[in-house]
Design a protein around this motif. Sequence first.
Motif, PDB file in Angstrom:
ATOM      1  N   GLN A   3     -16.483 -37.437  -0.363  1.00 13.14           N
ATOM      2  CA  GLN A   3     -17.274 -36.446   0.369  1.00 13.14           C
ATOM      3  C   GLN A   3     -18.758 -36.598   0.047  1.00 13.14           C
ATOM      4  O   GLN A   3     -19.621 -36.366   0.902  1.00 13.14           O
ATOM      5  N   GLY A   4     -19.052 -36.990  -1.193  1.00 11.13           N
ATOM      6  CA  GLY A   4     -20.433 -37.209  -1.605  1.00 11.13           C
ATOM      7  C   GLY A   4     -20.993 -38.553  -1.198  1.00 11.13           C
ATOM      8  O   GLY A   4     -22.130 -38.872  -1.544  1.00 11.13           O
ATOM      9  N   GLU A  24     -17.716 -32.096  -8.614  1.00 15.36           N
ATOM     10  CA  GLU A  24     -18.003 -31.200  -7.491  1.00 15.36           C
ATOM     11  C   GLU A  24     -19.417 -30.631  -7.612  1.00 15.36           C
ATOM     12  O   GLU A  24     -20.166 -30.575  -6.615  1.00 15.36           O
ATOM     13  N   HIS A  78     -22.244 -31.358  -4.779  1.00 19.04           N
ATOM     14  CA  HIS A  78     -22.747 -30.251  -3.971  1.00 19.04           C
ATOM     15  C   HIS A  78     -24.167 -29.832  -4.330  1.00 19.04           C
ATOM     16  O   HIS A  78     -24.861 -29.236  -3.490  1.00 19.04           O
ATOM     17  N   GLN A  79     -24.610 -30.146  -5.550  1.00 21.79           N
ATOM     18  CA  GLN A  79     -25.918 -29.662  -5.986  1.00 21.79           C
ATOM     19  C   GLN A  79     -26.966 -30.755  -6.162  1.00 21.79           C
ATOM     20  O   GLN A  79     -28.149 -30.538  -5.870  1.00 21.79           O
TER      21      GLN A  79
END
Length: 439
Positions: free
Chosen positions: A49-50, A400, A404-405
Amino acid sequence: MAKRTRQMRLGAFLFDYGHHYAAWRHPESTTSKAIDLEFYRQSAQVAEQGKFDMLFLADSGSLPSIADLESNVSFIYPEAVTLLGALASVTGKIGLAGTASTTFNEPYSLARRFATLDHLSNGRAGWNVVTSTKESEARNFNADHLPEHRQRYERASEFLEVVKGLWDCWQDDAVVMEREQGRYADPDRVHRLNHTGSHFRVDGPLNMPRSPQGRPVIIEAGTSPAGQQLAAKTADVVFTACDNKEEAITFYQQLKSQLPVHGRHADEIKVMPGLMAFIGATEEEALEKERQFNELVQPTVGASYLSKLLNYDLSNHPIDGPLPDIPKQGSTSRAVMIIERAQQSKMTIRELGMHYSVARGHLTITGTPEQVASVMEEWFTSGACDGFNIMQPLLPQGLEDFVHQVVPLLQEKGLFRSEYTGSTLREHLGLTRPTGRQT
């Protein structure tokens, strides 16, 4: 921001529980199994996903100490290629790289394993080439002792030569699939290797066609002088352990300066040091998170792990005393790094054990997502690396957090892709597909 012509490469180094030595003890650890496919599936899909370039798995051929299992899980590894085969079915783009030793394998069987993975994953396989470094591993493979350092690297060099040759035995157009004529392959386009060397005699060819990437991506550590020489000649990616930017720049320049000798240019090899990030909404929160992790490391456990890294028993030395005189000759590059740090810093065995049990000598960043992204940008733009192998303290949660960050900040800076533009690991890394044999 306009897209940069040069972008970071990111790997996700997966390890049960996480990379911090005490991750298995952390109250937020999500798995109680030693080897949990669901854990690896979640981590792999988060990395995909990243838009990470690859997943990376370490491996080992021994359990150095049964007694240490009471408080130590760092010896437990699933067999890398088997696990990557499983992960190939639950991912679609991300590369799949695993470790296998040249010291206690045979070229033909290893070439088949990674070629099979490359076929099954449609061109996403990578082999992390290592030489074995533990006496306990030798005793599991019909030997009393490891070969000495020079011999291990001589064998590794010939091993790589044979494996690459086997991957090229079939020309790309050897399979013709002429069903009406009953002709599957053209024998004139399939060749024997006929290799006879100091360590191996291998006829070939492989019993499968050339794989989608031509050859799986070759990854090496390349820290020692012998390792650098081998990497400059044979590697596509180099993973390093370095927590000092200036030293990383020096290593980067030294390695890339050796490439022209082998007819290669700088873009043909990607340098990716390991990176562990403790991420918090504030710097204070990140520091507190790091402190909570580190409090879970028992001093004697850290010292025991240091013994493993050094391949030297420290149990008879005072934990609050200095590291004993350990000869650098014959030691691994990681051990030499530890010895030199001990000499320069005067750290005790307790302090060294804590330092290396946290990130094993890799770069550690503790701070906000912005601070993490800023340090990564500084290393990347200053010529210290081509990207990073991300080693989060707790998995999958730490990965994660990073995806996400931190990743969106890197994307905003134009430092990292927003979407995959290729389908193979070589394409992700910006590497060309090897031509292979033409006749």
